[in-house]
Design an enzyme around this catalytic site. Sequence first.
Site, mmCIF file in Angstrom:
data_model
loop_
_atom_site.group_PDB
_atom_site.id
_atom_site.type_symbol
_atom_site.label_atom_id
_atom_site.label_comp_id
_atom_site.label_asym_id
_atom_site.label_seq_id
_atom_site.Cartn_x
_atom_site.Cartn_y
_atom_site.Cartn_z
ATOM 1 N N LEU A 217 -48.544 43.245 101.770
ATOM 2 C CA LEU A 217 -49.931 42.783 101.763
ATOM 3 C C LEU A 217 -49.969 41.302 102.101
ATOM 4 C CD1 LEU A 217 -51.239 44.515 98.501
ATOM 5 C CD2 LEU A 217 -51.380 45.368 100.854
ATOM 6 N N GLU A 218 -50.595 40.989 103.218
ATOM 7 C CA GLU A 218 -50.804 39.589 103.599
ATOM 8 C C GLU A 218 -52.276 39.284 103.365
ATOM 9 O OE1 GLU A 218 -48.440 37.724 104.055
ATOM 10 O OE2 GLU A 218 -46.815 39.101 104.495
#
Length: 472
Positions: A217-218
């Site tokens: 998850l960015e």
Amino acid sequence: MTTAQAKISHLSELFQRQRSSYLAAPNPDHDIRRERLNQLKAAVLRFKTPLVEALSQDYGHRSIDDSLISDIMPVINNINYSLKNLNKWLKPSARHAGILLAPAKVTVHYQPLGVIGIIVPWNFPVMLSIGPLVTAIAAGNHAMLKLSEFTPATNQVIKQLLAEVFDESHVAVIEGEADVAAEFSALPFDHLLFTGSTTVGRHVMRAAANNLTPVTLELGGKSPVIIAPDIPLEIAVERMIYGKCLNAGQICVAPDYVLCPKAKVDDFIAAYRAKFKTMYGAITHNKDYGSIINTRQFDRILTVLNDAKAKGARVISATDEAIDSQNRKLATQLITNTNEGMLLMQEEIFGPLLPIIGYDTLDEAIQYINHRARPLALYIMSFDEPSQQKILQQTHSGGVCINETVFHVAADDAPFGGIGPSGMGHYHGKEGFLTFSHAKTVLSRGRFNTGKFVHPPYGTFIQRMLMKLFLR
């Protein structure tokens, strides 16, 4: 069947095609991967102008140079870096078996995971789609890309570009709105990479959990700039302003707020305004300064700005121009007298608003950061090494720049990622290759088998000696 239902049905069929295609050739060799990367690089260079034009069309206006620097160039650099290092990454790494397992050989082999899902945001739709795809291909995977519904013109160019290099059973492009994105994230990918907001990231993680799909998850968050007492304000502004103005501040690692010594706040504002005018002048007809991507985002930013004004904030524009609603352009709005009740201080800004918060001591600034969600980036403006080290050691963030902003994202040989609410996992560089690979431990023995010495019946002389040797 509705159009949305047809798209969702197509998603499942496409995934199964990719899965079957991957299983037919589950571990492409070095030469095949290199060929695919070289073909992709050639295609990106061929489509450079159409991509830049499409980006500007989607935004209403986007600087040609902004697009080349922040969308096209990172992709080419990533491909070049991967080509240079691929052979080294692919080699099994030797590990130490230890006396207990001797004689044995232990190695770690890196094999493709399978089918990778990549969910792409609208702010850098080329870099954040083809960039992770480069790493997925280097690691030997197949991939499905869900592009943002807010960049339709760019999406069409990306689809055409990728179709010239890959069959849809290897790399596929998906479009659609939130319902399609939800179904996409629920597919049983071997890994899922999402770039976007923390709120949506939670939904993606929940959907992936049903399939035990690992996720990277960015996300985002409120990335602070600390201006230490020692640095001249003109230098501090020069080092941080580009990160705030690039893409009109629509960047997950853009400076979200500034912590400045209280006595220097007004001087900081004056220095910022002077530098902004030097860089951009009047922005309405300036080709170097971009627009907010759409009316929805523009209205959101104005809502946040007006909320701050209504709750007592002081707002000073970086220029004397009025906000250009027709072209969705506004210069950096420098904001003081903030409080925690303002939307400005509660949400990631993702645009050209810049709160400036005064502090008395560096400890106070550090405490301010530590009492909030851990950010994706933290920026230190200081030439004083003890101050630098103090901030580095006493704060958490996904990444840090000292006397610079945003450029750490372009470091190909270093991992990029968040921490806590700003993300989990890493990609870029070798860490990206490892993220999209399975590290498989392989222990092998020859003809001589020492394992038999620990077989039952227990209590033999050799077993007693082993217990004395290793249980101490």
